[in-house]
Write a protein that holds these residues in place. Structure first.
Motif, PDB file in Angstrom:
ATOM      1  N   PRO A 178       0.805  -1.227   0.000  1.00 29.33           N
ATOM      2  CA  PRO A 178       0.000   0.000   0.000  1.00 29.33           C
ATOM      3  C   PRO A 178       0.834   1.272   0.000  1.00 29.33           C
ATOM      4  CG  PRO A 178      -0.909  -1.604   1.537  1.00 29.33           C
ATOM      5  CD  PRO A 178       0.425  -2.129   1.106  1.00 29.33           C
ATOM      6  N   ILE A 215       2.444   1.949  -3.452  1.00 21.07           N
ATOM      7  CA  ILE A 215       1.476   2.486  -4.406  1.00 21.07           C
ATOM      8  C   ILE A 215       1.185   3.951  -4.116  1.00 21.07           C
ATOM      9  CG2 ILE A 215      -0.931   2.332  -5.181  1.00 21.07           C
ATOM     10  CD1 ILE A 215      -0.698  -0.714  -4.825  1.00 21.07           C
ATOM     11  N   ALA A 216       0.994   4.292  -2.844  1.00 19.59           N
ATOM     12  CA  ALA A 216       0.720   5.683  -2.487  1.00 19.59           C
ATOM     13  C   ALA A 216       1.872   6.590  -2.888  1.00 19.59           C
ATOM     14  CB  ALA A 216       0.457   5.787  -0.982  1.00 19.59           C
ATOM     15  N   GLY A 259      -0.700   3.641   4.129  1.00 21.91           N
ATOM     16  CA  GLY A 259      -1.341   3.857   2.838  1.00 21.91           C
ATOM     17  C   GLY A 259      -2.404   4.932   2.839  1.00 21.91           C
ATOM     18  N   ARG A 267      -6.970   9.887   0.683  1.00 26.06           N
ATOM     19  CA  ARG A 267      -6.794   8.776  -0.245  1.00 26.06           C
ATOM     20  C   ARG A 267      -6.180   7.626   0.535  1.00 26.06           C
ATOM     21  NH1 ARG A 267      -3.964  12.872  -4.521  1.00 26.06           N
ATOM     22  NH2 ARG A 267      -5.870  13.795  -5.393  1.00 26.06           N
ATOM     23  N   VAL A 284      -4.978   3.682   0.256  1.00 25.83           N
ATOM     24  CA  VAL A 284      -4.686   2.441  -0.470  1.00 25.83           C
ATOM     25  C   VAL A 284      -4.943   1.264   0.461  1.00 25.83           C
ATOM     26  CG1 VAL A 284      -2.984   1.160  -1.816  1.00 25.83           C
ATOM     27  CG2 VAL A 284      -2.858   3.666  -1.722  1.00 25.83           C
ATOM     28  N   VAL A 322      -8.279   2.132  -4.202  1.00 30.37           N
ATOM     29  CA  VAL A 322      -7.951   3.299  -3.387  1.00 30.37           C
ATOM     30  C   VAL A 322      -9.224   4.124  -3.168  1.00 30.37           C
ATOM     31  CG1 VAL A 322      -6.434   5.300  -3.107  1.00 30.37           C
ATOM     32  CG2 VAL A 322      -5.678   3.339  -4.491  1.00 30.37           C
TER      33      VAL A 322
END
Length: 286
Positions: free
Chosen positions: A30, A33-34, A175, A188, A190, A230
Motif C-alpha cells: 500500500p 502504491i501511495a 497507505g 486517499r 490504499v 484506493v
C-alpha cells in the motif's frame, strides 16, 4: 546465408506480459502504491534483504531520475519516473541494483525497461517481504541536497519549481494520506484487501450510514492503482489534517469489522444496491 538459416538463427521475441499488481507479496505494497501515485514528497529507508549499503526510496528525484547518489554518498531510488515497462517492480529492482554500485554524483536518468527479464531483479527478490516502510513526508524537496549544500544555478531553479508545485500532504496511517489540493482536501487510502471483498465491506458501511469520517466529509469514490483499490473521501479544507486522524482511525476500525463480518453474513438487498452504487464511481489508474 539463406532465408532458412536466417530464420533459424533469429532470436525469438519475448512477449512482455503486463503485471497488474507489481508489488504483490510485499507488506509495503500500500505504501509503495501511495508514494508512486499521489504523494508528492516523501522518503523511506528500503528494507534490503541483503543488508549493506543504505538506500532511501523517494517519491520523485531531480529530473524524475530513476536513482542517484548525493555528494554525501546517500543513495536514493525514485518511484515517480518518466518511463516504465510492463513490470514496475522489475524496473525498481534494476534501479536499486544500479544504485548499490553507483558512486557519489552518479545519476540514472531512466530505469532499464528494455533488457529481457532475469532472475533476482524484482523488489520481491531484493527486499524483506514482510517489512513495512517507515515513511517521512516532507513539506518540500530540500532533501534533494545534502544538509550543508546550497542550491545554485539550474539546481536552484529546479528545486524552486518543485517546491512551488507541491501540495500540502500528511500521512494519517498505512497507505492513508490527507492532501490539500487547491480549494479541496481529500483522504486517499490504499487498501490491501482484494477489490471485491473491500467493495462489499464499503457497501455494508454505506448502507448503515457509516462510510463517512464525520461532519465535513463525504465518500467521493475510488480508483484502481497497481492492482489495489484506493477509496477517496472529500474533506472540509478548513480542517487541518490532524483533525481527521481520529475519524480515519475509527473508520478503519469499522471497515475491519465489516470485512470480518462478510464471512458470516452475505450482503443483503440494501447493501448490494449500495455496492452497485460504489462500483459506478470508479476509475482506473495505471
Amino acid at each position: 546465408m539463406g532465408k532458412a538459416a536466417r530464420k533459424k538463427n533469429k532470436a525469438p521475441k519475448v512477449r512482455e506480459v503486463f503485471v497488474a499488481q507489481p508489488f504483490e507479496g510485499l507488506a509495503a505494497e500500500p505504501e509503495l502504491i501511495a508514494l508512486r501515485e499521489f504523494v508528492p514528497s516523501a522518503t523511506a529507508p528500503l528494507p534490503l534483504a541483503d543488508a549493506g549499503r543504505e538506500v532511501t526510496l523517494a517519491t520523485v528525484l531531480p529530473g524524475a531520475a530513476a536513482a542517484f547518489v548525493r555528494t554525501d554518498e546517500r543513495v536514493f531510488v525514485g518511484l515517480q519516473v518518466q518511463t516504465r515497462s510492463s513490470d514496475i517492480s522489475r524496473d525498481l529492482g534494476r534501479s536499486l541494483k544500479w544504485a548499490l554500485d553507483a558512486k557519489p554524483g552518479d545519476v540514472l536518468s531512466v530505469p532499464d525497461t528494455t533488457t529481457p527479464g532475469g532472475e533476482g531483479e524484482r523488489l520481491q527478490d531484493l527486499l524483506l517481504t514482510d517489512a513495512e516502510l517507515e515513511v517521512t513526508v516532507h513539506a518540500n524537496f530540500d532533501w534533494w541536497l545534502p544538509e550543508d549544500a546550497d542550491a545554485d544555478g539550474e539546481v536552484k531553479l529546479s528545486l524552486d519549481r518543485a517546491n512551488e508545485a507541491i501540495m500540502p500532504t500528511e500521512r494519517l496511517g498505512t497507505g492513508s494520506y490527507w492532501v490539500l489540493a487547491g480549494e479541496k482536501a481529500h483522504l486517499r487510502w490504499v487498501r490491501p484487501e482484494p477489490e471485491n471483498k473491500l467493495l462489499q465491506a464499503l457497501a455494508r458501511l454505506s448502507a448503515a450510514g457509516e462510510l463517512g469520517l464525520g461532519e465535513g466529509s463525504r465518500y467521493a469514490g475510488s480508483f484502481r492503482a497497481h492492482g489495489l483499490l484506493v477509496p477517496v473521501w472529500d474533506l472540509d479544507p478548513e480542517a487541518h489534517a490532524r483533525e481527521w486522524a481520529g475519524p480515519a482511525e475509527q473508520l478503519g476500525a469499522r471497515l475491519d469489522r465489516a470485512l470480518a463480518s462478510l464471512d458470516e453474513k452475505p450482503l443483503d438487498a440494501a447493501e448490494r444496491r449500495a455496492r452497485d452504487g460504489l462500483i459506478g464511481r470508479q476509475l482506473t489508474l495505471r
